[in-house]
Scaffold this motif. Sequence first.
Motif, mmCIF file in Angstrom:
data_model
loop_
_atom_site.group_PDB
_atom_site.id
_atom_site.type_symbol
_atom_site.label_atom_id
_atom_site.label_comp_id
_atom_site.label_asym_id
_atom_site.label_seq_id
_atom_site.Cartn_x
_atom_site.Cartn_y
_atom_site.Cartn_z
ATOM 1 N N PRO A 182 0.788 -1.358 0.042
ATOM 2 C CA PRO A 182 0.142 -0.075 0.076
ATOM 3 C C PRO A 182 0.823 1.422 0.179
ATOM 4 N N GLU A 183 2.319 1.095 0.629
ATOM 5 C CA GLU A 183 3.097 2.511 0.744
ATOM 6 C C GLU A 183 3.539 2.711 -0.688
ATOM 7 N N ASP A 184 3.388 1.784 -1.559
ATOM 8 C CA ASP A 184 4.047 2.259 -2.904
ATOM 9 C C ASP A 184 2.730 3.036 -3.780
ATOM 10 N N THR A 185 1.695 3.258 -3.109
ATOM 11 C CA THR A 185 0.667 4.144 -3.825
ATOM 12 C C THR A 185 1.216 5.409 -3.832
ATOM 13 N N ALA A 186 1.231 6.048 -5.101
ATOM 14 C CA ALA A 186 1.593 7.341 -5.476
ATOM 15 C C ALA A 186 1.492 7.532 -6.990
ATOM 16 N N ILE A 187 1.796 8.940 -7.527
ATOM 17 C CA ILE A 187 1.921 9.071 -8.868
ATOM 18 C C ILE A 187 3.637 8.713 -9.309
ATOM 19 N N TYR A 188 3.702 8.069 -10.203
ATOM 20 C CA TYR A 188 5.041 7.694 -10.504
ATOM 21 C C TYR A 188 5.164 8.530 -11.872
ATOM 22 N N TYR A 189 6.474 9.257 -11.615
ATOM 23 C CA TYR A 189 7.008 10.120 -12.859
ATOM 24 C C TYR A 189 8.264 9.514 -13.226
ATOM 25 N N CYS A 190 8.535 9.710 -14.481
ATOM 26 C CA CYS A 190 9.880 9.491 -15.276
ATOM 27 C C CYS A 190 10.602 10.837 -15.471
ATOM 28 N N ALA A 191 11.922 10.804 -15.149
ATOM 29 C CA ALA A 191 12.758 12.060 -15.169
ATOM 30 C C ALA A 191 14.068 11.621 -15.975
ATOM 31 N N ALA A 192 14.649 12.711 -16.301
ATOM 32 C CA ALA A 192 16.008 12.406 -17.181
ATOM 33 C C ALA A 192 16.946 13.341 -16.786
ATOM 34 N N ASP A 193 18.395 12.988 -16.818
ATOM 35 C CA ASP A 193 19.491 14.125 -16.716
ATOM 36 C C ASP A 193 19.373 15.021 -15.934
ATOM 37 N N GLY A 194 19.483 14.953 -14.484
ATOM 38 C CA GLY A 194 19.473 15.695 -13.468
ATOM 39 C C GLY A 194 20.652 16.710 -13.630
ATOM 40 N N LEU A 195 20.628 17.743 -13.004
ATOM 41 C CA LEU A 195 21.817 18.724 -13.047
ATOM 42 C C LEU A 195 22.390 18.920 -11.496
ATOM 43 N N GLY A 196 23.759 18.647 -11.563
ATOM 44 C CA GLY A 196 24.603 18.584 -10.387
ATOM 45 C C GLY A 196 25.147 20.278 -10.385
ATOM 46 N N PRO A 197 26.250 20.084 -9.542
ATOM 47 C CA PRO A 197 26.860 21.631 -9.320
ATOM 48 C C PRO A 197 27.659 21.743 -10.579
ATOM 49 N N TYR A 198 27.226 23.172 -10.784
ATOM 50 C CA TYR A 198 28.100 23.747 -11.908
ATOM 51 C C TYR A 198 27.643 23.172 -13.280
ATOM 52 N N GLY A 199 26.353 22.578 -13.388
ATOM 53 C CA GLY A 199 25.790 22.125 -14.509
ATOM 54 C C GLY A 199 26.362 20.812 -14.843
#
Length: 124
Positions: free
Chosen positions: A84-101
Motif C-alpha cells: 500500500p505504501e507504494d501508492t503514488a503518482i510515478y514520474y519519469c525524469a532524465a538528466d538531472g543537474l548537479g553542481p556547476y551544470g
Amino acid sequence: HVQLVESGGGSVQIGGSLRLSCAASGRLRCMGWFRQAPGKEREGVAVIDMDGKLTYADSVKGRFTLSKDNAKRTLDLQMDSLKPEDTAIYYCAADGLGPYGSLYCGLGSRRYHDWGQGTQVTVS
C-alpha cells in the motif's frame, strides 16, 4: 526539450505486480523513476546512469527492477510484491543537474527538471 511519456499505471492488489514504461523523445544519459504520494515530497525510486549503474531506494530494493532499452529509448520499472505504501503518482525524469551544470544521476528529485506527466499506481 526532452519529452517523457509514462504508461502502465493502474490499480493492483497487495502483493501484485505492475510494469511502468517511460518513452523518451531523445537519447538521454541517465533516467529514473520517481514517485509522489499525497501530502509527501517527490522521492527517487530507481535510476540508471549512462554506464548502466542502477541505484534503488531502500524501500524498493528486491521488489522493483529497472531496465533501459537504448534502441527503443524506453525505461521500464517492473514492480513486484507491491505494498500500500507504494501508492503514488510515478514520474519519469532524465538528466538531472548537479553542481556547476554537471550531470546528476542520483535519487534526489530536486535536481531533475525534465518530467513526464505521471502515472497513478494504487495498491490496496
